[in-house]
Design a protein around this motif. Sequence first.
Motif, PDB file in Angstrom:
ATOM      1  N   GLU A 157       0.842  -1.203  -0.166  1.00  0.00           N
ATOM      2  CA  GLU A 157      -0.074   0.133   0.002  1.00  0.00           C
ATOM      3  C   GLU A 157       0.857   1.344   0.041  1.00  0.00           C
ATOM      4  OE1 GLU A 157      -3.617   2.342   2.527  1.00  0.00           O
ATOM      5  OE2 GLU A 157      -3.008   0.388   2.922  1.00  0.00           O
ATOM      6  N   GLU A 186      -7.647  -9.743  -1.819  1.00  0.00           N
ATOM      7  CA  GLU A 186      -8.990  -9.017  -1.488  1.00  0.00           C
ATOM      8  C   GLU A 186      -8.876  -7.663  -0.737  1.00  0.00           C
ATOM      9  OE1 GLU A 186     -11.101 -13.319  -1.356  1.00  0.00           O
ATOM     10  OE2 GLU A 186     -10.695 -12.659   0.549  1.00  0.00           O
ATOM     11  N   GLN A 189      -8.115  -4.638  -3.096  1.00  0.00           N
ATOM     12  CA  GLN A 189      -8.998  -4.211  -4.237  1.00  0.00           C
ATOM     13  C   GLN A 189      -9.461  -2.426  -4.196  1.00  0.00           C
ATOM     14  OE1 GLN A 189      -9.875  -6.100  -7.077  1.00  0.00           O
ATOM     15  NE2 GLN A 189      -8.239  -7.227  -6.113  1.00  0.00           N
ATOM     16  N   SER A 190      -9.910  -1.952  -2.942  1.00  0.00           N
ATOM     17  CA  SER A 190     -10.361  -0.930  -2.887  1.00  0.00           C
ATOM     18  C   SER A 190      -9.313   0.216  -3.193  1.00  0.00           C
ATOM     19  CB  SER A 190     -10.939  -0.497  -1.437  1.00  0.00           C
ATOM     20  OG  SER A 190     -10.027  -0.629  -0.401  1.00  0.00           O
ATOM     21  N   LEU A 191      -7.953  -0.089  -2.760  1.00  0.00           N
ATOM     22  CA  LEU A 191      -6.722   0.792  -2.666  1.00  0.00           C
ATOM     23  C   LEU A 191      -6.447   0.554  -4.388  1.00  0.00           C
ATOM     24  CD1 LEU A 191      -4.305   2.338  -1.431  1.00  0.00           C
ATOM     25  CD2 LEU A 191      -2.990   0.039  -2.181  1.00  0.00           C
ATOM     26  N   VAL A 193      -8.334   0.391  -6.866  1.00  0.00           N
ATOM     27  CA  VAL A 193      -9.439   1.253  -7.652  1.00  0.00           C
ATOM     28  C   VAL A 193      -9.183   2.671  -7.259  1.00  0.00           C
ATOM     29  CG1 VAL A 193     -11.653   2.165  -7.795  1.00  0.00           C
ATOM     30  CG2 VAL A 193     -10.896  -0.630  -7.853  1.00  0.00           C
ATOM     31  N   GLU A 194      -8.684   3.174  -5.950  1.00  0.00           N
ATOM     32  CA  GLU A 194      -8.590   4.360  -5.588  1.00  0.00           C
ATOM     33  C   GLU A 194      -7.255   4.934  -6.141  1.00  0.00           C
ATOM     34  OE1 GLU A 194      -6.245   5.991  -1.664  1.00  0.00           O
ATOM     35  OE2 GLU A 194      -8.084   4.863  -1.336  1.00  0.00           O
ATOM     36  N   SER A 218     -11.566  -5.697  -8.786  1.00  0.00           N
ATOM     37  CA  SER A 218     -12.029  -4.664  -9.220  1.00  0.00           C
ATOM     38  C   SER A 218     -11.213  -3.995 -10.059  1.00  0.00           C
ATOM     39  CB  SER A 218     -12.060  -3.738  -7.790  1.00  0.00           C
ATOM     40  OG  SER A 218     -12.944  -4.161  -6.988  1.00  0.00           O
TER      41      SER A 218
END
Length: 329
Positions: A157, A186, A189-191, A193-194, A218
Amino acid sequence: MPRTLRAQHDRFELSQPFRIARGVKTAADVITVTIGEGQVEGLGEGVPYPRYGESVESALAAIEQARSVIESGAGREELLATMPAGAARNALDCALWDLEARLSRRSVAEMIGNPAPGRLASALTVVIDAPEAMGRAAAALAHAPLIKVKVDADAPEAQIRAVRAAAPHVGLIVDPNESWDRKLVEAMQSLLVEQRVALLEQPVPAGEDEWLEDFTPSVPICADESVHIAADVPLLARRYQAVNVKLDKAGGLTSALALARAARENGLGLMTGCMVSSSLSIAPALHVARLSDFVDLDGPIWLREDRAGGVIDEGGFLLPPAPGFWGTS
């Protein structure tokens, strides 16, 4: 006319260490093959890769075993039938393409039926380091159209955020080189996309990716170590959204073109990649790259000194080799 075959180990020192999750490379060890007919010679290069159980010694031994077949006049299709995919077959296959082009006075592009490769966007790599150092490296590449970020499982990250902050407008490919597990994929995923990541390349080990059949990512996931030849594609199409075609994995341009066709027929995105190599590996790969959605052919850019007349990086755009370098008469 009788053929001759020569193969040798060549080493190209890198301008700086190339760090990925699997280890650090400071030089590119390649096999250079020369196949001659009369006064005409064709050249090819392969990069033996320990990840696939290859070494310089094993590649040279495999080429020696193929000597009688090659020197008796075998063509590329016969080579596919008599040797397994890998760096040794890649070097031989590409040398046969080059030899045929020079003997026939037709370019490889003409033989394939495509336009000659031209200037194309190719990813520049930010290797694993402390996030701050990766940010500095990315800042120097912020003008480029595409960056590949090498990460591991320790601080992905922070590494991705540092690169994106330093290069806010470039396309991003994130490559963990098999170092993640399902839980981390899993969680990330949001990171992804962000941070506007365009592609996630081979996050989990080949052979441990069955669960991807029931996973909806994603961000598209690209197979690398999991895919080698066209026969791999039908299964992988249930797990991945794209495949990375590398000539050393496929065992030559002939097989790589078949893999690219199979990927498209199965609705997959296409990426062309490379090992850390000289431009002699990249020149044939350009014929697959022109068909691809993503290109990552910056291997020679890491060399302290490339082969004369090789590819040139121009701000993240790759210029093809000089005329006559490979695949032209």
